[in-house]
Design a protein around this motif. Structure first.
Motif, PDB file in Angstrom:
ATOM      1  N   LEU A   1       0.841  -1.201   0.000  1.00  0.00           N
ATOM      2  CA  LEU A   1       0.000   0.000   0.000  1.00  0.00           C
ATOM      3  C   LEU A   1       0.874   1.249   0.000  1.00  0.00           C
ATOM      4  O   LEU A   1       0.580   2.221  -0.720  1.00  0.00           O
ATOM      5  CB  LEU A   1      -0.942  -0.002   1.199  1.00  0.00           C
ATOM      6  CG  LEU A   1      -1.837   1.243   1.357  1.00  0.00           C
ATOM      7  CD1 LEU A   1      -2.714   1.456   0.126  1.00  0.00           C
ATOM      8  CD2 LEU A   1      -2.705   1.133   2.611  1.00  0.00           C
ATOM      9  N   GLU A   2       1.936   1.226   0.786  1.00  0.00           N
ATOM     10  CA  GLU A   2       2.845   2.375   0.794  1.00  0.00           C
ATOM     11  C   GLU A   2       3.460   2.594  -0.582  1.00  0.00           C
ATOM     12  O   GLU A   2       3.601   3.739  -1.040  1.00  0.00           O
ATOM     13  CB  GLU A   2       3.942   2.174   1.841  1.00  0.00           C
ATOM     14  CG  GLU A   2       4.867   3.371   1.980  1.00  0.00           C
ATOM     15  CD  GLU A   2       5.816   3.247   3.155  1.00  0.00           C
ATOM     16  OE1 GLU A   2       6.696   4.122   3.282  1.00  0.00           O
ATOM     17  OE2 GLU A   2       5.669   2.303   3.955  1.00  0.00           O
TER      18      GLU A   2
ATOM     19  N   LEU B   1       3.165   5.925  -2.837  1.00  0.00           N
ATOM     20  CA  LEU B   1       4.352   6.633  -3.327  1.00  0.00           C
ATOM     21  C   LEU B   1       4.340   6.802  -4.835  1.00  0.00           C
ATOM     22  O   LEU B   1       4.827   7.807  -5.369  1.00  0.00           O
ATOM     23  CB  LEU B   1       5.619   5.869  -2.900  1.00  0.00           C
ATOM     24  CG  LEU B   1       6.031   5.993  -1.433  1.00  0.00           C
ATOM     25  CD1 LEU B   1       7.123   4.992  -1.098  1.00  0.00           C
ATOM     26  CD2 LEU B   1       6.499   7.409  -1.125  1.00  0.00           C
ATOM     27  N   ASN B   2       3.762   5.827  -5.544  1.00  0.00           N
ATOM     28  CA  ASN B   2       3.777   5.848  -7.010  1.00  0.00           C
ATOM     29  C   ASN B   2       2.526   6.468  -7.622  1.00  0.00           C
ATOM     30  O   ASN B   2       2.399   6.523  -8.844  1.00  0.00           O
ATOM     31  CB  ASN B   2       3.942   4.423  -7.548  1.00  0.00           C
ATOM     32  CG  ASN B   2       5.295   3.828  -7.182  1.00  0.00           C
ATOM     33  OD1 ASN B   2       6.294   4.537  -7.180  1.00  0.00           O
ATOM     34  ND2 ASN B   2       5.322   2.546  -6.853  1.00  0.00           N
TER      35      ASN B   2
ATOM     36  N   LEU C   1      -7.248  -3.606   4.049  1.00  0.00           N
ATOM     37  CA  LEU C   1      -5.919  -3.028   3.854  1.00  0.00           C
ATOM     38  C   LEU C   1      -4.936  -3.354   4.971  1.00  0.00           C
ATOM     39  O   LEU C   1      -3.728  -3.126   4.824  1.00  0.00           O
ATOM     40  CB  LEU C   1      -6.038  -1.505   3.734  1.00  0.00           C
ATOM     41  CG  LEU C   1      -6.986  -0.975   2.648  1.00  0.00           C
ATOM     42  CD1 LEU C   1      -7.148   0.534   2.790  1.00  0.00           C
ATOM     43  CD2 LEU C   1      -6.468  -1.340   1.267  1.00  0.00           C
ATOM     44  N   GLY C   2      -5.442  -3.826   6.104  1.00  0.00           N
ATOM     45  CA  GLY C   2      -4.563  -4.058   7.241  1.00  0.00           C
ATOM     46  C   GLY C   2      -4.226  -2.792   8.005  1.00  0.00           C
ATOM     47  O   GLY C   2      -3.374  -2.803   8.895  1.00  0.00           O
ATOM     48  N   CYS C   3      -4.844  -1.680   7.665  1.00  0.00           N
ATOM     49  CA  CYS C   3      -4.668  -0.407   8.371  1.00  0.00           C
ATOM     50  C   CYS C   3      -5.910   0.430   8.100  1.00  0.00           C
ATOM     51  O   CYS C   3      -6.827  -0.010   7.394  1.00  0.00           O
ATOM     52  CB  CYS C   3      -3.407   0.325   7.903  1.00  0.00           C
ATOM     53  SG  CYS C   3      -3.490   0.911   6.196  1.00  0.00           S
TER      54      CYS C   3
ATOM     55  N   THR D   1      -4.000   6.010   9.653  1.00  0.00           N
ATOM     56  CA  THR D   1      -2.598   5.646   9.409  1.00  0.00           C
ATOM     57  C   THR D   1      -2.112   6.242   8.099  1.00  0.00           C
ATOM     58  O   THR D   1      -1.010   6.798   8.016  1.00  0.00           O
ATOM     59  CB  THR D   1      -2.444   4.118   9.377  1.00  0.00           C
ATOM     60  OG1 THR D   1      -2.938   3.565  10.598  1.00  0.00           O
ATOM     61  CG2 THR D   1      -0.992   3.724   9.183  1.00  0.00           C
ATOM     62  N   VAL D   2      -2.943   6.130   7.066  1.00  0.00           N
ATOM     63  CA  VAL D   2      -2.594   6.695   5.757  1.00  0.00           C
ATOM     64  C   VAL D   2      -2.497   8.217   5.853  1.00  0.00           C
ATOM     65  O   VAL D   2      -1.604   8.837   5.263  1.00  0.00           O
ATOM     66  CB  VAL D   2      -3.624   6.273   4.693  1.00  0.00           C
ATOM     67  CG1 VAL D   2      -3.331   6.946   3.353  1.00  0.00           C
ATOM     68  CG2 VAL D   2      -3.628   4.754   4.535  1.00  0.00           C
ATOM     69  N   GLY D   3      -3.418   8.839   6.616  1.00  0.00           N
ATOM     70  CA  GLY D   3      -3.376  10.284   6.790  1.00  0.00           C
ATOM     71  C   GLY D   3      -2.109  10.754   7.471  1.00  0.00           C
ATOM     72  O   GLY D   3      -1.522  11.771   7.098  1.00  0.00           O
TER      73      GLY D   3
END
Length: 497
Positions: free
Chosen positions: A5-6, A10-11, A176-178, A182-184
């Motif tokens: 997911l990270e 990033l992409n 997503l497992g999070c 967390t994404v924020g």
């Protein structure tokens, strides 16, 4: 957050990013020397933002006896810190591509309500940083916008189908497992937002909060859910009871206080909706919310809420004592700066984060010049006073997100996350100039001034150290270089191996 997911985040070319004016405001907000005129110049580049700042200066949130007619007057009424914080909130609220309008409208309505709730909660909790609270409340769901861009229609349907925020969180964690908090927090780090905001975003969906600031932001989301429950009376009542319980257990607000808070929000919310261009709620809905809030005063849950408020007050007292004890363990007893063991823990985390994400991390070794002569001539009591006052002066000159630690003897280390080599050198040179002009002790009626030598090293795009020890070694070698060159100066370390 899972690595895949990270990598997607990033992409992602369409990931929400701050407008140019917001990037400039972020930069200004972290500069302790910024002045009002500079802030006015930055905000004045954006006509829409300038208009919003005028509107908020004339709003009931900042009631003034005379009408504010121009940006300069608005900035004077609001103050520098409030100006930068609110301007950043207005700028960031326009992020996102707008490809999923229904989901985004839900996110921003919740965010705007939470922004006001954070502010009101902070005022009742006696927190001075109400503008930062408002911004943290506004940004706590920014991760939803990032996930909408990365995951597209599948995630948009998830947002639109979820009945309430709790259901959305459960679905996110399962998939997503999070969750979006967390994404924020990850996105806030990419934007280089202050640590205070990043931590509040990350903790906004946690069952407990580390600080009253973060607790206000977390509770604000539960309050916003009252307004998002629609006309379903049962859902609204559940949301109201849950928010009241959260306010009681996390902030010690009893139900009469919560009712007063709700009434205050009902009055102020139309103005805040207008400031952020959010369509207002129907008048019938507003009256229903107020009636229901008053009815809950006499239901059986009131005793449970009051008991929770008392329990929270007792828990706060225990937490305060435990926090003071924990802080004492982390601090050097003489200077109040962090001790070496705490420094090593924090520096390791910051180094790993900087290496993984590619943002800069600067450190400065600082050594007081000729300190042995102070001890030899005036004694260790004067030397201790010098160390205490120097540490206080040093901590006053850095940001809240920076770390000041006593490394040993008369040597200190300053950790500057997110700052590149050139900017870090300017910061340390400014500190050197400021400290040299302040007496660190009074000896026989005469002020005692000191200088220091500093060695700077940066983990950044051009300088990549393999290990945190290599970064420390480079700063230490730069410090010795400053000493060799005559002291009272800042020297920059060489590129790592």
């Amino acid at each position: 957050m899972r690595p895949e997911l990270e990598a997607q985040l990033l992409n992602c070319r369409n990931l929400p990013s701050p407008p140019g004016v917001a990037l400039r405001i972020i930069e200004l907000a972290q500069d302790p020397d910024v002045v009002m005129a500079t802030a006015a110049d930055a905000i004045g580049l954006d006509a829409a933002l300038s208009a919003r700042m005028l509107r908020i200066a004339n709003s009931p949130l900042y009631a003034s006896r005379r009408r504010v007619e121009n940006l300069s007057q608005a900035l004077t009424v609001l103050g520098l810190n409030a100006t930068l914080t609110l301007a950043l909130g207005f700028s960031l609220s326009r992020c996102g591509s707008g490809t999923h309008p229904a989901a985004q409208e839900r996110v921003w309505r919740r965010s705007v309500i939470a922004a006001l709730a954070s502010r009101v909660l902070g005022q009742r909790a006696g927190i001075s940083k109400v503008e930062e609270l408002m911004l943290a409340g506004l940004l706590q769901d920014i991760g939803v916008l990032a996930l909408l861009e990365v995951l597209g229609d599948d995630y948009a349907r998830l947002v639109e189908r979820a009945v309430g925020n709790a259901e959305l969180l459960a679905a996110e964690r399962d998939w997503l497992g999070c969750d979006h908090a967390t994404v924020g927090g990850w996105l806030a780090r990419q934007w280089n937002l202050p640590a205070l905001l990043r931590e509040a975003i990350i903790e906004s969906e946690m069952p407990a909060s580390d600080t009253p600031f973060n607790a206000c932001v977390a509770v604000s989301g539960h309050i916003a859910d009252i307004w998002l429950a629609g006309m379903d009376q049962a859902r609204t009542e559940d949301a109201h009871r849950h928010a009241a319980m959260q306010a009681a257990t996390r902030l010690g607000i009893d139900y009469p206080g919560f009712l007063a808070l709700t009434e205050e929000m009902l009055v102020a919310l139309p103005e805040v909706y207008a400031l952020f261009d959010v369509p207002p709620a129907p008048p019938a809905r507003i009256q229903a919310l107020l009636d229901q809030a008053r009815e809950l005063l006499v239901v059986r849950n009131l005793r449970e809420i009051q008991d929770a408020a008392r329990a929270r007050k007792e828990a706060n007292e225990h937490e305060d004592r435990a926090r003071r004890l924990a802080e004492e363990v982390r601090r050097d007893p003489l200077t109040g700066a962090y001790n070496r063991s705490q420094l090593e823990e924090v520096l390791e985390k910051e180094f790993d984060a900087a290496t993984r994400h590619g943002w800069p991390l600067s450190i400065a070794f600082i050594d007081l010049d000729d300190f042995k002569q102070v001890n030899d001539r005036w004694g260790h009591l004067v030397g201790d006073e010098v160390l205490r006052n120097f540490a206080k002066a040093l901590m006053r000159q850095v940001r809240g997100s920076d770390i000041v630690a006593r490394y040993g003897g008369e040597e200190f280390l300053v950790v500057l996350p997110g700052i590149g080599e050139e900017a870090a050198a300017q910061v340390v040179r400014r500190i050197l100039s400021e400290v040299a002009g302040v007496a660190m002790a009074d000896v026989d009626g005469q002020p005692l001034h000191i200088t220091f030598s500093a060695g700077l090293a940066t983990q950044g795009a051009l300088e990549q150290f393999r290990h945190v020890d290599d970064l420390l070694r480079a700063a230490d070698e730069a410090l010795y270089g400053a000493k060799r060159e005559g002291r009272n100066r800042v020297s920059v370390g060489a590129i790592g191996p």
